[in-house]
Design a protein around this motif. Sequence first.
Motif, PDB file in Angstrom:
ATOM      1  N   VAL A  30       0.856  -1.184   0.000  1.00  0.00           N
ATOM      2  CA  VAL A  30       0.000   0.000   0.000  1.00  0.00           C
ATOM      3  C   VAL A  30       0.895   1.238   0.000  1.00  0.00           C
ATOM      4  CG1 VAL A  30      -0.221   0.164   2.515  1.00  0.00           C
ATOM      5  CG2 VAL A  30      -2.030   1.054   1.065  1.00  0.00           C
ATOM      6  N   THR A  31       0.422   2.283  -0.647  1.00  0.00           N
ATOM      7  CA  THR A  31       1.119   3.564  -0.643  1.00  0.00           C
ATOM      8  C   THR A  31       0.189   4.634  -0.102  1.00  0.00           C
ATOM      9  OG1 THR A  31       2.509   2.941  -2.521  1.00  0.00           O
ATOM     10  CG2 THR A  31       2.290   5.293  -2.080  1.00  0.00           C
ATOM     11  N   LEU A  32       0.692   5.394   0.861  1.00  0.00           N
ATOM     12  CA  LEU A  32      -0.059   6.522   1.408  1.00  0.00           C
ATOM     13  C   LEU A  32       0.316   7.771   0.620  1.00  0.00           C
ATOM     14  CD1 LEU A  32       0.296   5.873   5.257  1.00  0.00           C
ATOM     15  CD2 LEU A  32      -1.442   5.023   3.658  1.00  0.00           C
ATOM     16  N   GLY A  33      -0.700   8.463   0.129  1.00  0.00           N
ATOM     17  CA  GLY A  33      -0.488   9.633  -0.709  1.00  0.00           C
ATOM     18  C   GLY A  33      -0.529  10.932   0.074  1.00  0.00           C
ATOM     19  N   PRO A  34      -0.648  12.055  -0.652  1.00  0.00           N
ATOM     20  CA  PRO A  34      -0.630  13.374  -0.011  1.00  0.00           C
ATOM     21  C   PRO A  34      -1.872  13.628   0.835  1.00  0.00           C
ATOM     22  CG  PRO A  34      -1.022  13.586  -2.372  1.00  0.00           C
ATOM     23  CD  PRO A  34      -0.756  12.138  -2.107  1.00  0.00           C
ATOM     24  N   VAL A  35      -1.676  14.357   1.910  1.00  0.00           N
ATOM     25  CA  VAL A  35      -2.760  14.686   2.830  1.00  0.00           C
ATOM     26  C   VAL A  35      -3.798  15.553   2.126  1.00  0.00           C
ATOM     27  CG1 VAL A  35      -3.300  15.907   4.978  1.00  0.00           C
ATOM     28  CG2 VAL A  35      -1.223  14.514   4.822  1.00  0.00           C
ATOM     29  N   HIS A  36      -5.069  15.217   2.368  1.00  0.00           N
ATOM     30  CA  HIS A  36      -6.155  16.052   1.850  1.00  0.00           C
ATOM     31  C   HIS A  36      -7.391  15.879   2.726  1.00  0.00           C
ATOM     32  CE1 HIS A  36      -7.147  12.284  -0.379  1.00  0.00           C
ATOM     33  NE2 HIS A  36      -8.384  12.702  -0.203  1.00  0.00           N
ATOM     34  N   LEU A  37      -8.400  16.674   2.425  1.00  0.00           N
ATOM     35  CA  LEU A  37      -9.666  16.579   3.140  1.00  0.00           C
ATOM     36  C   LEU A  37     -10.574  15.585   2.434  1.00  0.00           C
ATOM     37  CD1 LEU A  37     -10.293  20.335   3.894  1.00  0.00           C
ATOM     38  CD2 LEU A  37      -9.841  18.556   5.584  1.00  0.00           C
ATOM     39  N   LEU A  38     -11.249  14.796   3.226  1.00  0.00           N
ATOM     40  CA  LEU A  38     -12.282  13.882   2.746  1.00  0.00           C
ATOM     41  C   LEU A  38     -13.511  14.207   3.585  1.00  0.00           C
ATOM     42  CD1 LEU A  38     -13.072  11.470   0.944  1.00  0.00           C
ATOM     43  CD2 LEU A  38     -12.227   9.964   2.742  1.00  0.00           C
ATOM     44  N   GLY A  39     -14.357  15.070   3.062  1.00  0.00           N
ATOM     45  CA  GLY A  39     -15.446  15.598   3.878  1.00  0.00           C
ATOM     46  C   GLY A  39     -14.849  16.433   4.993  1.00  0.00           C
ATOM     47  N   ARG A  40     -15.181  16.085   6.231  1.00  0.00           N
ATOM     48  CA  ARG A  40     -14.659  16.811   7.395  1.00  0.00           C
ATOM     49  C   ARG A  40     -13.436  16.133   7.999  1.00  0.00           C
ATOM     50  NH1 ARG A  40     -19.573  17.104  11.200  1.00  0.00           N
ATOM     51  NH2 ARG A  40     -19.643  14.960  10.515  1.00  0.00           N
ATOM     52  N   ALA A  41     -12.929  15.100   7.344  1.00  0.00           N
ATOM     53  CA  ALA A  41     -11.768  14.366   7.859  1.00  0.00           C
ATOM     54  C   ALA A  41     -10.502  14.756   7.106  1.00  0.00           C
ATOM     55  CB  ALA A  41     -11.998  12.865   7.722  1.00  0.00           C
ATOM     56  N   LEU A  42      -9.400  14.783   7.834  1.00  0.00           N
ATOM     57  CA  LEU A  42      -8.087  14.965   7.240  1.00  0.00           C
ATOM     58  C   LEU A  42      -7.493  13.576   7.085  1.00  0.00           C
ATOM     59  CD1 LEU A  42      -6.072  17.285   6.465  1.00  0.00           C
ATOM     60  CD2 LEU A  42      -5.038  16.903   8.731  1.00  0.00           C
ATOM     61  N   VAL A  43      -7.071  13.215   5.875  1.00  0.00           N
ATOM     62  CA  VAL A  43      -6.662  11.839   5.597  1.00  0.00           C
ATOM     63  C   VAL A  43      -5.422  11.790   4.721  1.00  0.00           C
ATOM     64  CG1 VAL A  43      -9.075  11.067   5.722  1.00  0.00           C
ATOM     65  CG2 VAL A  43      -8.058  11.558   3.492  1.00  0.00           C
ATOM     66  N   ARG A  44      -4.803  10.616   4.728  1.00  0.00           N
ATOM     67  CA  ARG A  44      -3.824  10.241   3.699  1.00  0.00           C
ATOM     68  C   ARG A  44      -4.476   9.119   2.905  1.00  0.00           C
ATOM     69  NH1 ARG A  44       2.605  10.335   4.730  1.00  0.00           N
ATOM     70  NH2 ARG A  44       2.506  10.636   2.486  1.00  0.00           N
ATOM     71  N   PRO A  45      -4.663   9.309   1.598  1.00  0.00           N
ATOM     72  CA  PRO A  45      -5.251   8.238   0.798  1.00  0.00           C
ATOM     73  C   PRO A  45      -4.316   7.028   0.768  1.00  0.00           C
ATOM     74  CG  PRO A  45      -4.410   9.974  -0.623  1.00  0.00           C
ATOM     75  CD  PRO A  45      -4.287  10.466   0.799  1.00  0.00           C
ATOM     76  N   ALA A  46      -4.904   5.859   0.627  1.00  0.00           N
ATOM     77  CA  ALA A  46      -4.149   4.599   0.586  1.00  0.00           C
ATOM     78  C   ALA A  46      -4.492   3.896  -0.713  1.00  0.00           C
ATOM     79  CB  ALA A  46      -4.514   3.733   1.782  1.00  0.00           C
ATOM     80  N   GLU A  47      -3.479   3.500  -1.459  1.00  0.00           N
ATOM     81  CA  GLU A  47      -3.742   2.889  -2.759  1.00  0.00           C
ATOM     82  C   GLU A  47      -2.781   1.753  -3.070  1.00  0.00           C
ATOM     83  OE1 GLU A  47      -6.053   2.973  -5.000  1.00  0.00           O
ATOM     84  OE2 GLU A  47      -7.187   4.614  -4.149  1.00  0.00           O
ATOM     85  N   SER A  48      -3.294   0.797  -3.800  1.00  0.00           N
ATOM     86  CA  SER A  48      -2.527  -0.234  -4.502  1.00  0.00           C
ATOM     87  C   SER A  48      -3.537  -1.100  -5.231  1.00  0.00           C
ATOM     88  CB  SER A  48      -1.675  -1.089  -3.554  1.00  0.00           C
ATOM     89  OG  SER A  48      -2.462  -2.013  -2.829  1.00  0.00           O
ATOM     90  N   PRO A  49      -3.135  -1.701  -6.341  1.00  0.00           N
ATOM     91  CA  PRO A  49      -4.056  -2.613  -7.027  1.00  0.00           C
ATOM     92  C   PRO A  49      -4.493  -3.766  -6.124  1.00  0.00           C
ATOM     93  CG  PRO A  49      -2.203  -2.065  -8.450  1.00  0.00           C
ATOM     94  CD  PRO A  49      -1.895  -1.511  -7.084  1.00  0.00           C
ATOM     95  N   GLU A  50      -3.572  -4.268  -5.298  1.00  0.00           N
ATOM     96  CA  GLU A  50      -3.888  -5.377  -4.399  1.00  0.00           C
ATOM     97  C   GLU A  50      -4.936  -4.973  -3.367  1.00  0.00           C
ATOM     98  OE1 GLU A  50       0.354  -5.879  -5.889  1.00  0.00           O
ATOM     99  OE2 GLU A  50      -0.846  -4.216  -5.116  1.00  0.00           O
ATOM    100  N   LEU A  51      -4.849  -3.747  -2.879  1.00  0.00           N
ATOM    101  CA  LEU A  51      -5.836  -3.241  -1.922  1.00  0.00           C
ATOM    102  C   LEU A  51      -7.211  -3.177  -2.569  1.00  0.00           C
ATOM    103  CD1 LEU A  51      -6.528  -1.987   0.847  1.00  0.00           C
ATOM    104  CD2 LEU A  51      -5.842   0.230  -0.111  1.00  0.00           C
ATOM    105  N   ARG A  52      -7.274  -2.696  -3.795  1.00  0.00           N
ATOM    106  CA  ARG A  52      -8.551  -2.617  -4.507  1.00  0.00           C
ATOM    107  C   ARG A  52      -9.145  -4.011  -4.735  1.00  0.00           C
ATOM    108  NH1 ARG A  52     -11.307   2.210  -4.819  1.00  0.00           N
ATOM    109  NH2 ARG A  52      -9.780   3.859  -4.729  1.00  0.00           N
ATOM    110  N   LEU A  53      -8.300  -4.966  -5.093  1.00  0.00           N
ATOM    111  CA  LEU A  53      -8.780  -6.335  -5.316  1.00  0.00           C
ATOM    112  C   LEU A  53      -9.310  -6.957  -4.025  1.00  0.00           C
ATOM    113  CD1 LEU A  53      -6.054  -7.688  -7.763  1.00  0.00           C
ATOM    114  CD2 LEU A  53      -8.468  -7.240  -8.288  1.00  0.00           C
TER     115      LEU A  53
END
Length: 159
Positions: free
Chosen positions: A67-90
């Motif tokens: 998994v890779t954590l991306g740049p910090v951003h807002l998701l609604g009222r939450a401050l988050v780091r997005p998490a991505e990988s093809p394996e995570l999606r699968l």
Amino acid sequence: MKVTVLTIELLLDDRLESAVRDLWESLHAAGLRSLATHRHPTNRPHITLVTTGSLDDLPGLDLPLPVTLGPVHLLGRALVRPAESPELRLLHALVWRSAGSINPLYEPSAWVPHVSLALNLPVPQRSDALALLAGLPPLSGHCVAARSYDTEARTVHEL
């Protein structure tokens, strides 16, 4: 009658968990809302796959997965780091098909995988929090374990 809501969550490797906890502390030290102040013993960095009413049809979870954590951003009222990988999606799609979810935000077309840094971030703090954590490079690691959180009992158990 109370409805039991269970989450299915992925836990991060030690390096990723430590990096997220460091961000929690940085926000807190700057006087901003942060999960560093959430003192419940179950509080730890994680990625929620789904919320469900039962774990009966949960498939085996093939971990670890990258998994890779991306740049910090807002998701609604939450401050988050997005998490991505093809394996995570699968894995998410497999869990969704097997266990389902009682929240439409976890449907594969709507799901935004992330690790939370602050919840219900007040509007006046948003720009300061984003500025404080701007420019963080992506951080790669692994999801190494899974757990379920029971929202009624406020307990977790390892999967």
